[in-house]
Design a protein around this motif. Structure first.
Motif, PDB file in Angstrom:
ATOM      1  N   ASN A   1       0.822  -1.204   0.000  1.00 35.39           N
ATOM      2  CA  ASN A   1       0.000   0.000   0.000  1.00 35.39           C
ATOM      3  C   ASN A   1       0.858   1.257   0.000  1.00 35.39           C
ATOM      4  OD1 ASN A   1      -2.234  -1.692   2.267  1.00 35.39           O
ATOM      5  ND2 ASN A   1      -2.346  -1.611   0.041  1.00 35.39           N
ATOM      6  N   LEU A   2       1.988   1.212   0.720  1.00 29.78           N
ATOM      7  CA  LEU A   2       2.910   2.349   0.713  1.00 29.78           C
ATOM      8  C   LEU A   2       3.430   2.617  -0.692  1.00 29.78           C
ATOM      9  CD1 LEU A   2       4.926   1.702   4.003  1.00 29.78           C
ATOM     10  CD2 LEU A   2       3.500   3.704   3.508  1.00 29.78           C
ATOM     11  N   ALA A   3       3.595   1.554  -1.455  1.00 25.95           N
ATOM     12  CA  ALA A   3       4.068   1.693  -2.833  1.00 25.95           C
ATOM     13  C   ALA A   3       2.943   2.074  -3.786  1.00 25.95           C
ATOM     14  CB  ALA A   3       4.723   0.396  -3.288  1.00 25.95           C
ATOM     15  N   GLY A   4       1.749   2.290  -3.244  1.00 24.73           N
ATOM     16  CA  GLY A   4       0.615   2.702  -4.076  1.00 24.73           C
ATOM     17  C   GLY A   4      -0.092   1.544  -4.756  1.00 24.73           C
ATOM     18  N   GLU A   5       0.137   0.316  -4.293  1.00 27.69           N
ATOM     19  CA  GLU A   5      -0.477  -0.852  -4.925  1.00 27.69           C
ATOM     20  C   GLU A   5      -1.554  -1.425  -4.018  1.00 27.69           C
ATOM     21  OE1 GLU A   5       2.420  -3.767  -5.881  1.00 27.69           O
ATOM     22  OE2 GLU A   5       3.800  -2.347  -6.827  1.00 27.69           O
ATOM     23  N   PRO A   6      -2.645  -1.883  -4.577  1.00 20.42           N
ATOM     24  CA  PRO A   6      -3.643  -2.595  -3.768  1.00 20.42           C
ATOM     25  C   PRO A   6      -3.131  -3.998  -3.431  1.00 20.42           C
ATOM     26  CG  PRO A   6      -4.309  -2.603  -6.066  1.00 20.42           C
ATOM     27  CD  PRO A   6      -3.070  -1.744  -5.984  1.00 20.42           C
ATOM     28  N   SER A   7      -3.733  -4.611  -2.477  1.00 19.82           N
ATOM     29  CA  SER A   7      -3.349  -5.976  -2.113  1.00 19.82           C
ATOM     30  C   SER A   7      -4.597  -6.794  -1.837  1.00 19.82           C
ATOM     31  CB  SER A   7      -2.449  -5.962  -0.864  1.00 19.82           C
ATOM     32  OG  SER A   7      -3.191  -5.511   0.267  1.00 19.82           O
ATOM     33  N   GLY A   8      -4.395  -8.101  -1.937  1.00 23.09           N
ATOM     34  CA  GLY A   8      -5.476  -9.012  -1.584  1.00 23.09           C
ATOM     35  C   GLY A   8      -6.294  -9.486  -2.771  1.00 23.09           C
ATOM     36  N   PRO A   9      -7.299 -10.310  -2.470  1.00 26.48           N
ATOM     37  CA  PRO A   9      -7.640 -10.735  -1.115  1.00 26.48           C
ATOM     38  C   PRO A   9      -6.619 -11.719  -0.530  1.00 26.48           C
ATOM     39  CG  PRO A   9      -9.032 -11.877  -2.698  1.00 26.48           C
ATOM     40  CD  PRO A   9      -8.223 -10.897  -3.484  1.00 26.48           C
ATOM     41  N   ASP A  10      -6.278 -11.486   0.731  1.00 27.24           N
ATOM     42  CA  ASP A  10      -5.330 -12.324   1.453  1.00 27.24           C
ATOM     43  C   ASP A  10      -5.978 -12.792   2.745  1.00 27.24           C
ATOM     44  OD1 ASP A  10      -2.680 -12.010  -0.105  1.00 27.24           O
ATOM     45  OD2 ASP A  10      -3.348  -9.937   0.165  1.00 27.24           O
ATOM     46  N   GLU A  11      -5.633 -13.997   3.131  1.00 27.56           N
ATOM     47  CA  GLU A  11      -6.199 -14.553   4.352  1.00 27.56           C
ATOM     48  C   GLU A  11      -5.300 -14.207   5.540  1.00 27.56           C
ATOM     49  OE1 GLU A  11      -7.019 -18.677   4.025  1.00 27.56           O
ATOM     50  OE2 GLU A  11      -8.363 -18.465   2.286  1.00 27.56           O
ATOM     51  N   LEU A  12      -5.934 -13.685   6.611  1.00 26.98           N
ATOM     52  CA  LEU A  12      -5.239 -13.375   7.857  1.00 26.98           C
ATOM     53  C   LEU A  12      -6.074 -13.907   9.018  1.00 26.98           C
ATOM     54  CD1 LEU A  12      -4.079  -9.666   7.375  1.00 26.98           C
ATOM     55  CD2 LEU A  12      -2.607 -11.685   7.454  1.00 26.98           C
ATOM     56  N   THR A  13      -5.421 -14.015  10.160  1.00 26.16           N
ATOM     57  CA  THR A  13      -6.120 -14.396  11.385  1.00 26.16           C
ATOM     58  C   THR A  13      -6.052 -13.232  12.360  1.00 26.16           C
ATOM     59  OG1 THR A  13      -5.520 -16.714  11.080  1.00 26.16           O
ATOM     60  CG2 THR A  13      -6.223 -16.040  13.279  1.00 26.16           C
ATOM     61  N   LEU A  14      -7.216 -12.789  12.881  1.00 20.82           N
ATOM     62  CA  LEU A  14      -7.285 -11.710  13.864  1.00 20.82           C
ATOM     63  C   LEU A  14      -7.497 -12.301  15.256  1.00 20.82           C
ATOM     64  CD1 LEU A  14      -9.611  -9.109  12.052  1.00 20.82           C
ATOM     65  CD2 LEU A  14      -7.106  -9.164  12.110  1.00 20.82           C
ATOM     66  N   ARG A  15      -6.902 -11.590  16.245  1.00 23.69           N
ATOM     67  CA  ARG A  15      -7.167 -11.952  17.640  1.00 23.69           C
ATOM     68  C   ARG A  15      -8.168 -10.950  18.197  1.00 23.69           C
ATOM     69  NH1 ARG A  15      -2.388 -12.049  19.645  1.00 23.69           N
ATOM     70  NH2 ARG A  15      -2.066 -14.306  19.796  1.00 23.69           N
ATOM     71  N   ARG A  16      -9.322 -11.469  18.590  1.00 22.83           N
ATOM     72  CA  ARG A  16     -10.368 -10.598  19.121  1.00 22.83           C
ATOM     73  C   ARG A  16     -10.013 -10.126  20.525  1.00 22.83           C
ATOM     74  NH1 ARG A  16     -15.471 -11.291  16.824  1.00 22.83           N
ATOM     75  NH2 ARG A  16     -16.411 -11.185  18.891  1.00 22.83           N
ATOM     76  N   LYS A  17     -10.801  -9.190  21.029  1.00 26.12           N
ATOM     77  CA  LYS A  17     -10.555  -8.631  22.365  1.00 26.12           C
ATOM     78  C   LYS A  17     -10.598  -9.708  23.442  1.00 26.12           C
ATOM     79  CE  LYS A  17     -12.227  -4.951  25.460  1.00 26.12           C
ATOM     80  NZ  LYS A  17     -13.225  -3.860  25.632  1.00 26.12           N
ATOM     81  N   ASP A  18     -11.487 -10.726  23.244  1.00 28.50           N
ATOM     82  CA  ASP A  18     -11.600 -11.801  24.233  1.00 28.50           C
ATOM     83  C   ASP A  18     -10.572 -12.908  24.025  1.00 28.50           C
ATOM     84  OD1 ASP A  18     -12.512 -13.026  21.963  1.00 28.50           O
ATOM     85  OD2 ASP A  18     -14.547 -13.399  22.701  1.00 28.50           O
ATOM     86  N   GLY A  19      -9.669 -12.730  23.054  1.00 31.98           N
ATOM     87  CA  GLY A  19      -8.610 -13.704  22.824  1.00 31.98           C
ATOM     88  C   GLY A  19      -8.933 -14.767  21.794  1.00 31.98           C
ATOM     89  N   THR A  20     -10.190 -14.869  21.358  1.00 30.59           N
ATOM     90  CA  THR A  20     -10.538 -15.854  20.335  1.00 30.59           C
ATOM     91  C   THR A  20     -10.002 -15.410  18.980  1.00 30.59           C
ATOM     92  OG1 THR A  20     -12.674 -14.775  19.944  1.00 30.59           O
ATOM     93  CG2 THR A  20     -12.620 -16.568  21.556  1.00 30.59           C
ATOM     94  N   LEU A  21      -9.816 -16.375  18.112  1.00 24.52           N
ATOM     95  CA  LEU A  21      -9.268 -16.103  16.782  1.00 24.52           C
ATOM     96  C   LEU A  21     -10.376 -16.182  15.737  1.00 24.52           C
ATOM     97  CD1 LEU A  21      -5.959 -18.208  16.956  1.00 24.52           C
ATOM     98  CD2 LEU A  21      -6.263 -15.770  17.428  1.00 24.52           C
ATOM     99  N   VAL A  22     -10.274 -15.335  14.741  1.00 18.59           N
ATOM    100  CA  VAL A  22     -11.235 -15.334  13.651  1.00 18.59           C
ATOM    101  C   VAL A  22     -10.474 -15.221  12.335  1.00 18.59           C
ATOM    102  CG1 VAL A  22     -11.553 -12.833  13.855  1.00 18.59           C
ATOM    103  CG2 VAL A  22     -13.270 -14.189  12.656  1.00 18.59           C
ATOM    104  N   SER A  23     -10.867 -16.023  11.357  1.00 15.14           N
ATOM    105  CA  SER A  23     -10.226 -16.001  10.033  1.00 15.14           C
ATOM    106  C   SER A  23     -10.913 -14.959   9.169  1.00 15.14           C
ATOM    107  CB  SER A  23     -10.323 -17.376   9.361  1.00 15.14           C
ATOM    108  OG  SER A  23      -9.615 -18.342  10.100  1.00 15.14           O
ATOM    109  N   VAL A  24     -10.105 -14.100   8.541  1.00 16.85           N
ATOM    110  CA  VAL A  24     -10.661 -13.060   7.680  1.00 16.85           C
ATOM    111  C   VAL A  24      -9.929 -13.064   6.345  1.00 16.85           C
ATOM    112  CG1 VAL A  24     -11.416 -11.584   9.575  1.00 16.85           C
ATOM    113  CG2 VAL A  24      -9.112 -11.317   8.638  1.00 16.85           C
ATOM    114  N   GLU A  25     -10.640 -12.529   5.356  1.00 19.62           N
ATOM    115  CA  GLU A  25     -10.058 -12.329   4.030  1.00 19.62           C
ATOM    116  C   GLU A  25     -10.020 -10.819   3.804  1.00 19.62           C
ATOM    117  OE1 GLU A  25     -10.778 -14.870   0.200  1.00 19.62           O
ATOM    118  OE2 GLU A  25     -12.270 -13.249   0.259  1.00 19.62           O
ATOM    119  N   ILE A  26      -8.799 -10.247   3.694  1.00 18.31           N
ATOM    120  CA  ILE A  26      -8.622  -8.798   3.670  1.00 18.31           C
ATOM    121  C   ILE A  26      -8.121  -8.338   2.302  1.00 18.31           C
ATOM    122  CG2 ILE A  26      -7.252  -6.891   4.601  1.00 18.31           C
ATOM    123  CD1 ILE A  26      -7.383  -8.144   7.302  1.00 18.31           C
TER     124      ILE A  26
END
Length: 762
Positions: free
Chosen positions: A212-237
C-alpha cells in the motif's frame, strides 16, 4: 417610484445624477433587485429579478410583491419586512420561496433595506438570488452522506481506514464485531502492535502495508485476527491506497471466512476420506477387472482352441470327400455317399458355427466386417433359396420391396444374410398352411446412413406371450420348436445380437393360432455405385492349363491330414507342393525353395503363422511371394492379425475347393482347364435317366414309396429323399438316376407334379 423613467427621480434622491448612477448599477447587477413602496407594490425591477421570476420587467411594475411569495413562506416575509421597516432587529439575510410565472416555486436568499423617498415614505429595496439548485445539491449531498453512513455502518464486511503506519482512523460496525472492540477503542490502535494479530501474522500484514505504501492494492489475502476476548477469527482482507483531504490512507475490507474455512477443512477431510475409499474401490475394481480379463482371455483362448480343434477335423472330412468326388471312376452310389458326407458335414459345421458365434457374443469378441454388396442380389438369392422350400410345402411366398431399394449398400452382408435366413427358415419350418411374406423398406438418414427395415410374417402356429419373453435368449425354444426337435435354440439369440451390433433392434408380434410377425431394423452405409461383384465359378477344376510356368505352393500346417489333403488336391491339378508343420520350417523352406504361394496356417507349434509371415516379408524376395492365411478360427481379430502380419488373403477352414482355386487364380494369375464333367453338370438329368421317368414306370412304384417320397419333398427333407431314391436304385437304376438328378437340381416342382399325378391316379 412607479416606473424606471419618471417617479424615482422625484422620490429617491434629490440629485438626478445619483438616481441615474443607482439605476445603472442596479440594471447591471448580478443580483436580483426589487424596490417596493410602502404598500409593497413593485416600483422597480432589474433584468435579473425579471429572469428569476420569469416576467418582463414592465410586467412586475405595480404588482403586489407579496403576491409572488409562496404561501408557505409568506408569514416569514411579512414578519421580516415589517421589523425592518419598524427599525427592529432582523437578520441581514433570510430565505423564502417565490412563485414564478409558470407556477414553479423557487427558493431565494434575500436581504432587505428600508429607505425614505423625498416625501419621507418608506421604500424597501430587496436583493435576492436563486438558491434552489444549491439547496438541492446540498440536500443530495446530505442524503448521500446519510446513505453512505448507512452502507458503511451496516455493510456485511468490515470496512476500516488506517494511515500508512497502520494506525486505525475509523471502522464500521462489522469491524467492531470482527475485533471485539468498539469504534472508540479501535481508533488510534495500530494493527501490528496492538495485539490484533497473532505473532505469526505480523510479517504478512507488514508485507501488505508495504504494498500500500508503494501505491499498490493488495489481496484478497487470508489473515487471522485476535479478538478482544482472545478468540481467533479467520478473515479475508483486501486493501486499497486512497487519498482524502490531501492525505494517503489505506481503505481495508475484511470478510469473516471462519465458516468457509471450517467447511473447507471439512471438505478436505471428506475428500481425503473419499480418495481413500476411491483408491480402495478402484483397487477392488482393478482386481475384478483383471480377474474378468483373465477369465475373458481364458474363454477366448478356449473358444479359439475349440474352434481350431473342431473345425480342423471337419476340414479334413469335407476336404477329402471333395477330393474323392474328383475321381471320375466312382460308382453312382459312392458319389451319393460322398454327397451325404458333405451335406452332413455342412450341417454339423452350421451348428458348430452357431454355438461358436454365441460364444463370441458372450465373450464380447463379435465384430462387424463391413463390405460393399448388392442388396438386391441378396434378396433375389433368398427368394430363390426359400421359394423351392415353400413351393414344396405348398406355401405362398412373397418378397415385397416397399419403395426404392438401393442396388449397393455397405455393411456386414454375412450377418444380414444370417438374420434373414434364420427368420425365414423358422417361418418355413413352423408354417404348415398359408404363406410367408418378407417385406423390405429402406430410408435415408443423416451422415450417409441407410435404415433398412425388414418384416417376416407367417401364418404358422404362433407363439404364446409367455414364450415371447424369453424368445431371444440363448438355448430357448418354443413349444413348436421342441416338437420338431430341430436346431440349437441359438438362431434368434444370434439374430438379436447381430441386429444390435448393426445399430438396430428386433421384436416379435405373435398370437397363438394366428401366426407371427418378426420385425427388425439395422443401419447400413451407402455403397459405391461403381462396385461390381464377381460371381463364383461353379465349374470343377481339372488341371492347370498347359503351357504355363511351373507354380510352387508351400503348405504350412501342423495337421498332417490337412496338409496331405491340400498337397493331394493341388498336386492333382498340377501345382508343385511342399509341406512343413511349423512357422520356423516355413521360413527355411521359403529361403531354400522360393515358392510362388504359401498357404500358412495361423496356429502352429514352434512359431505361429503370423510371426512366420512377418519374418518372410522381411526377407529378400518376401515382398513378391503371395501368402494366404488359413485358419479354423471364427474370430474376426484373427483375420485382422493375419492381414497386419502381411497376408494377401484369408481362408477359413473348412473351405470349398472352388474358393481355394479362385483365390489362387486371383493372386497368381494362373489359368485352369475345366473337366468335361463340369460342363455336363450344367445340363438337366441324363437323357437315359429322364426317359426312365415315364408314367408306366412310376405306376410300378409302391404306393408307400410315393407317399413317403411326397411327404419328404413337402418337408424339404433332403436326406430322406435321397435314402428313398437309393432304396429303389438297386432295381431301377435309370429311374433312380432321373429322380436323383431332379433333386440335385432342386427341381422340386417337377418332382411334386410327377408324384401328385401318381397319387391322383390311385
Amino acid at each position: 417610484m412607479r416606473n424606471e423613467t419618471a417617479g424615482p427621480r422625484a422620490r429617491l434622491e434629490p440629485s438626478w445624477q445619483s438616481q441615474k448612477r443607482f439605476l445603472s448599477i442596479a440594471a447591471n447587477s448580478l443580483a436580483a433587485i426589487l424596490i417596493m413602496d410602502s404598500a409593497f407594490r413593485v416600483v422597480y425591477a432589474n433584468a435579473e429579478a425579471a429572469r428569476i421570476m420569469e416576467y418582463a420587467p414592465e410586467e412586475l411594475i405595480g404588482r403586489d410583491f407579496l403576491g409572488f411569495v409562496a404561501p408557505g413562506t409568506l408569514p416569514l416575509v411579512r414578519d421580516y419586512t415589517g421589523r425592518r421597516r419598524r427599525g427592529e432587529y432582523a437578520p441581514s439575510r433570510y430565505e423564502f420561496s417565490i412563485v414564478r410565472k409558470d407556477g414553479e416555486e423557487r427558493l431565494v436568499e434575500c436581504s432587505a433595506d428600508v429607505v425614505r423617498d423625498s416625501e419621507g415614505n418608506p421604500e424597501t429595496v430587496v436583493q435576492f438570488m436563486d438558491t434552489t439548485e444549491r439547496y438541492r445539491t446540498e440536500e443530495e449531498l446530505k442524503n448521500s452522506h446519510e446513505i453512505f453512513k448507512v452502507i458503511f455502518d451496516y455493510a456485511p464486511d468490515g470496512i476500516y481506514l488506517n494511515d500508512l503506519k497502520g494506525n486505525l482512523i475509523d471502522g464500521n460496525r462489522m469491524t467492531e464485531q470482527l475485533t471485539g472492540y468498539s469504534r472508540r477503542e479501535l481508533i488510534g490502535k495500530n494493527f501490528m502492535t496492538a495485539g490484533l494479530l497473532p505473532a505469526g501474522q505480523v510479517p504478512k500484514a507488514a508485507f501488505l502495508l508495504a504494498k500500500n505504501l508503494a501505491g499498490e492494492p493488495s489481496g484478497p489475502d487470508e489473515l487471522t485476527l485476535r479478538r478482544k476476548d482472545g478468540t481467533l477469527v479467520s478473515v479475508e482482507i483486501s486493501t486499497y491506497p486512497v487519498k482524502a483531504k490531501g492525505k494517503t490512507m489505506v481503505l481495508g475490507i475484511a470478510r469473516d471466512i471462519t465458516i468457509r474455512k471450517r467447511a473447507e477443512e471439512e471438505e478436505t477431510k471428506n475428500r481425503e476420506n473419499l480418495e481413500t475409499v476411491v483408491k480402495e474401490r478402484t483397487k477392488e475394481l482393478e482386481d475384478a477387472k483383471q480377474a474378468a480379463d483373465a477369465a475373458s482371455r481364458a474363454k477366448s483362448t478356449f473358444l479359439a482352441h475349440m474352434s481350431h480343434e473342431i473345425r480342423t477335423p471337419i476340414n479334413a472330412i469335407m476336404g477329402f470327400s471333395q477330393l474323392m468326388q474328383r475321381d471320375d471312376t466312382l460308382a453312382p452310389q459312392q458319389r451319393q455317399h460322398l454327397d451325404i458326407i458333405n451335406r452332413s458335414g455342412e450341417h454339423l459345421l452350421a451348428l458348430i458355427t452357431d454355438v461358436l458365434e454365441m460364444s463370441k457374443i458372450e465373450a464380447g469378441r463379435m465384430t462387424l466386417n463391413p463390405t460393399t454388396f448388392s442388396l438386391r442380389c441378396l434378396l433375389e438369392d433368398l427368394e430363390m433359396m426359400f421359394r423351392m422350400r415353400t413351393d414344396a410345402k405348398k406355401l405362398l411366398f412373397a418378397v415385397e420391396g416397399l419403395g426404392h431399394i438401393p442396388q449397393y449398400v455397405e455393411g456386414d452382408e454375412g450377418k444380414l444374410r444370417q438374420i434373414l435366413i434364420n427368420l425365414l427358415g423358422n417361418a418355413v419350418k413352423f408354417t404348415g398352411t398359408g404363406g410367408i411374406v418378407l417385406r423390405i423398406r429402406t430410408d435415408r438418414e443423416d451422415a450417409g446412413k441407410i435404415r433398412l427395415e425388414a418384416e417376416v410374417e407367417d401364418t404358422g402356429p404362433g407363439i404364446s406371450a409367455d414364450e415371447q419373453a424369453s424368445l431371444f435368449q440363448p438355448f430357448q425354444q418354443t413349444q413348436s420348436g421342441r416338437l420338431v426337435r430341430s436346431g440349437t435354440g441359438l438362431g434368434l439369440a444370434i439374430c438379436k445380437e447381430f441386429v444390435n451390433i448393426m445399430g438396430g433392434d428386433i421384436s416379435v408380434d405373435s398370437r397363438v393360432g394366428k401366426g407371427s410377425l418378426f420385425k427388425f431394423h439395422v443401419l447400413l452405409g451407402e455403397g459405391d455405385v461403381d462396385f461390381s461383384e464377381k460371381k463364383p465359378e461353379s465349374h470343377r477344376i481339372k488341371r492347370l492349363r498347359p503351357g504355363q510356368p511351373a507354380c510352387r505352393v508351400l503348405i504350412a500346417d501342423d495337421e498332417e491330414l490337412n496338409g496331405a489333403f491340400l498337397s493331394k488336391l493341388l498336386g492333382d491339378v498340377g501345382f508343385e507342393t511342399r509341406q512343413v508343420t511349423n512357422g520356423k520350417d516355413a521360413i527355411a523352406e521359403f529361403q531354400a525353395w522360393r515358392p510362388h504361394l504359401i498357404l500358412m496356417d495361423m496356429q502352429m507349434p514352434v512359431m505361429d503363422g503370423c510371426e512366420a509371415a512377418r519374418r518372410i516379408r522381411a526377407n529378400e524376395g518376401g515382398a513378391e511371394v503371395k501368402i494366404v492365411s488359413v485358419s479354423a478360427s471364427v474370430f474376426e481379430e484373427n483375420r485382422r492379425d493375419a492381414f497386419e502380419a502381411g497376408a494377401d488373403d484369408f481362408l477359413t477352414k473348412p473351405f470349398r475347393e472352388a474358393v481355394l482355386f479362385e483365390k489362387i487364380e486371383r493372386l497368381l494369375g494362373v489359368e485352369y482347364e475345366l473337366s468335361e464333367k463340369s460342363a455336363s453338370e450344367k445340363d438337366l438329368a441324363s437323357s437315359a435317366g429322364r426317359s426312365a421317368l415315364t408314367a408306366d414306370a412310376l405306376a410300378a412304384l409302391p404306393k408307400a414309396f410315393i407317399k413317403k417320397m411326397y411327404d419328404a419333398v413337402i418337408q424339404a427333407d433332403y436326406d430322406t429323399i435321397m435314402e428313398l431314391i437309393d432304396g429303389i436304385g438297386r432295381r431301377r437304376a435309370l429311374m433312380a438316376e432321373g429322380l436323383r438328378d431332379l433333386v440335385e437340381r432342386f427341381e422340386y416342382n417337377k418332382l411334386l407334379d410327377l408324384l401328385q399325378t401318381k397319387r391322383r391316379d390311385r
